[in-house]
Design a protein around this motif. Structure first.
Motif, PDB file in Angstrom:
ATOM      1  N   SER A 230       3.716  -2.903 -10.446  1.00 25.53           N
ATOM      2  CA  SER A 230       3.954  -3.169 -11.866  1.00 25.53           C
ATOM      3  C   SER A 230       3.148  -2.243 -12.773  1.00 25.53           C
ATOM      4  O   SER A 230       3.577  -1.893 -13.872  1.00 25.53           O
ATOM      5  CB  SER A 230       3.611  -4.629 -12.192  1.00 25.53           C
ATOM      6  N   LYS A 231       1.953  -1.852 -12.302  1.00 24.79           N
ATOM      7  CA  LYS A 231       1.084  -0.996 -13.112  1.00 24.79           C
ATOM      8  C   LYS A 231       1.142   0.468 -12.694  1.00 24.79           C
ATOM      9  O   LYS A 231       0.662   1.344 -13.411  1.00 24.79           O
ATOM     10  CB  LYS A 231      -0.361  -1.498 -13.019  1.00 24.79           C
ATOM     11  N   GLY A 232       1.710   0.717 -11.531  1.00 20.89           N
ATOM     12  CA  GLY A 232       1.839   2.081 -11.060  1.00 20.89           C
ATOM     13  C   GLY A 232       0.523   2.746 -10.745  1.00 20.89           C
ATOM     14  O   GLY A 232       0.345   3.947 -10.981  1.00 20.89           O
TER      15      GLY A 232
ATOM     16  N   MET B 272       0.849  -1.193   0.000  1.00 22.09           N
ATOM     17  CA  MET B 272       0.000   0.000   0.000  1.00 22.09           C
ATOM     18  C   MET B 272       0.880   1.236   0.000  1.00 22.09           C
ATOM     19  O   MET B 272       1.911   1.258   0.679  1.00 22.09           O
ATOM     20  CB  MET B 272      -0.875   0.063   1.257  1.00 22.09           C
ATOM     21  N   ASN B 273       0.459   2.240  -0.756  1.00 29.35           N
ATOM     22  CA  ASN B 273       1.008   3.568  -0.521  1.00 29.35           C
ATOM     23  C   ASN B 273       0.034   4.294   0.408  1.00 29.35           C
ATOM     24  O   ASN B 273      -0.975   3.717   0.842  1.00 29.35           O
ATOM     25  CB  ASN B 273       1.258   4.322  -1.826  1.00 29.35           C
TER      26      ASN B 273
END
Length: 207
Positions: A50-52, A30-31
């Protein structure tokens, strides 16, 4: 405590654990935004490296992870979330991303609950529930008798087998009566280390 997002380049390591079975389901990241959305929505959000981008667990499959509790570790950079999963967690169709080899009474209880919620023809659990309390209680009594006989005969293999049958039928009975295994565990925990009164005499003893 507040999460520390600085140690892992703005990310928090997150473990999901099934609140009913204690099975570890998956690891993700998590960000801060995903963390805040998880708090706000009551379902788990992750940050896909991976997907940003942010992604809600189960956004495609519908198998969302309902948050029950959240705990940070002592360094505040790892998060343990107890969840009530709506279906398999892994994209491969297994309950856990680590495989489904773990087994305990909580797993058995959940299996029984699933078989009751979605009954299938030929299911023994479905048969017991349809027959009702008298049949379930009769089977519990029969299995308890078999356990006693096996113990009396010093037959270890039979004792293990009959005890397994008894535990299954007890869990069916508890579920039918609206009692969860966790209710029993909490009662045992409340008694642990305490002095208990013995009903047939006035003695007091500790477990």
């Amino acid at each position: 405590m507040e999460p520390n997002f600085d140690k892992l380049d703005g990310l928090l390591s997150v473990i999901l654990q099934d609140t009913h079975t204690n099975q570890v389901l998956m690891n993700g990241y998590m960000n801060q935004e995903a963390y805040q959305k998880t708090l706000a929505d009551g379902v788990v959000w992750f940050y896909a490296r991976s997907k940003g981008r942010l992604w809600k667990k189960g956004e495609s499959s519908g198998h969302v992870q309902n948050v029950i509790s959240m705990r940070l570790d002592c360094d505040q950079d790892a998060l343990l979330i107890e969840v009530n999963p709506e279906g398999p967690t892994c994209h491969l169709g297994t309950q856990s991303c680590f495989g489904d080899d773990d087994f305990n009474l909580q797993v058995l209880e959940k299996t029984i609950q699933e078989k009751i919620a979605e009954p299938k023809d030929g299911s023994y659990t479905k048969y017991l529930i349809e027959e009702g309390s008298d049949k379930i209680l009769k089977k519990c009594g029969e299995e308890m008798t078999e356990v006693v006989i096996a113990a009396k005969n010093k037959d270890k293999d039979e004792l293990i087998s009959e005890t397994s049958d008894l535990l299954y039928h007890l869990l069916v009975m508890l579920n039918h009566e609206g009692v969860a295994l966790k209710d029993v565990e909490e009662k045992l925990q409340s008694r642990h280390g305490k002095k208990q009164k013995i009903s047939r005499r006035n003695d007091i003893q500790t477990w």
